[in-house]
Scaffold this motif. Structure first.
Motif, short mmCIF file in Angstrom:
data_model
loop_
_atom_site.label_atom_id
_atom_site.label_comp_id
_atom_site.label_asym_id
_atom_site.label_seq_id
_atom_site.Cartn_x
_atom_site.Cartn_y
_atom_site.Cartn_z
N PRO A 178 0.90 -1.25 0.12
CA PRO A 178 -0.30 0.39 -0.29
C PRO A 178 1.02 1.45 0.30
N LEU A 179 1.76 1.63 0.50
CA LEU A 179 3.38 2.64 0.88
C LEU A 179 3.74 2.75 -0.74
N ALA A 180 3.40 1.99 -1.69
CA ALA A 180 3.77 1.99 -2.68
C ALA A 180 3.57 2.97 -3.58
N ALA A 181 2.39 3.51 -3.79
CA ALA A 181 1.24 4.14 -4.11
C ALA A 181 1.96 6.02 -4.12
N ARG A 182 2.42 5.75 -2.80
CA ARG A 182 2.75 7.35 -2.14
C ARG A 182 3.77 7.99 -2.51
#
Length: 292
Positions: A178-182
């Motif tokens: 989920p953090l990869a899209a930040r």
């Protein structure tokens, strides 16, 4: 002028001190105990201090002896380096410059540090080896490694050192995390994440640096020591299914399987260079001049 200790006698003394007695040291040096004892006594006369307290077959070091043991090792290592440099100068072979780096520094980062020195030293061959911190410092001490590179700033007794650069830390995560899209994340966002380290806290100053960064952000990190060493640090995001602190550029990595994300508040980690005292090196000077 202060007297200079004889290197042969200094070698004998260090062997006795490390063996805590004359018997095994004499066997190691292929000397009689009488000859070895006389050599150490001559060294004591030469320097003008008592180095050993003899008690039967065992010896203990005086304060002066402990000092000579520690600093004498560095002097002998420097003498061996001097011999190697002198022989190299008399031969037609290229000089070899060995650079050791800890797993926390990638080969790419090392090359960026030494690229100018390579270009300016056409008669020198360069060898880059990855070593864990304890083997790295041991290699620098004995002269097998001409320059050691590690993360964090750690006082190293009997070694010379300097900070030669700082790198911004980022976070690597699996591409489907989920953090990869930040575009940016805070360290506090990692409070519930498993964090990959390259050594346990307490055994690595770099690990301590990362753990303390998490604590400053308000949480005690959950961590796992990476079971894959020697690959780019971003690999730990895959092999440990964890987040990893890296210095790679932001964006996709490892053919898009990993995303490297900037931190919201920049965190800089130093590169510390270590080298053998009492030695000089034109190549080393070129690398150190790159200091930022």
């Amino acid at each position: 002028m202060l007297p200079v200790p004889d290197l042969r006698r200094l070698t004998h003394f260090i062997a006795v001190a490390e063996s805590a007695g004359f018997t095994s040291a004499a066997t190691q040096l292929h000397l009689s105990q009488q000859a070895l004892s006389h050599s150490v006594q001559q060294l004591e006369k030469e320097i003008g201090v008592t180095l050993l307290v003899r008690s039967g077959r065992r010896v203990t070091l005086t304060a002066a002896g402990a000092t000579l043991l520690e600093e004498g090792r560095a002097v002998l290592a420097a003498a061996r380096t001097l011999t190697a440099h002198t022989r190299a100068a008399a031969s037609a072979q290229r000089d070899e410059f060995v650079i050791g780096h800890s797993p926390a520094i990638s080969n790419h980062a090392v090359y960026a540090l030494i690229e100018a020195a390579i270009a300016a030293s056409p008669d020198t061959s360069f060898t880059i080896v990855q070593l864990f911190p304890d083997r790295l410092t041991a290699g620098v001490r004995d002269g097998a490694v001409q320059l050691g590179l590690r993360r964090a700033v750690v006082p190293q007794e009997l070694l010379a050192g300097a900070v030669i650069g700082y790198d911004p830390l980022r976070v690597a995560v699996p591409a489907d995390h989920p953090l990869a899209a930040r575009s940016r994340i805070r360290i506090a966002d990692l409070a519930d994440e498993l964090i990959a380290l390259w050594a346990p806290p307490g055994a690595s100053y770099y690990s301590d640096f990362l753990v303390n960064a998490c604590r400053r952000a308000g949480f005690e990190p959950q961590y796992r020591v990476s079971r894959v060493q020697g690959c780019p640090p971003e690999v730990a995001a895959l092999t440990e299914n964890a987040v990893a602190f890296v210095t790679a550029p932001a964006g996709p990595a490892l053919d898009g399987t990993v995303a490297v994300v900037d931190l919201d508040e920049p965190l800089l980690v130093p590169i510390q260079a270590l080298w053998q005292p009492h030695t000089s090196s034109a190549v080393r000077n070129l690398i150190l001049r790159r200091r930022t």
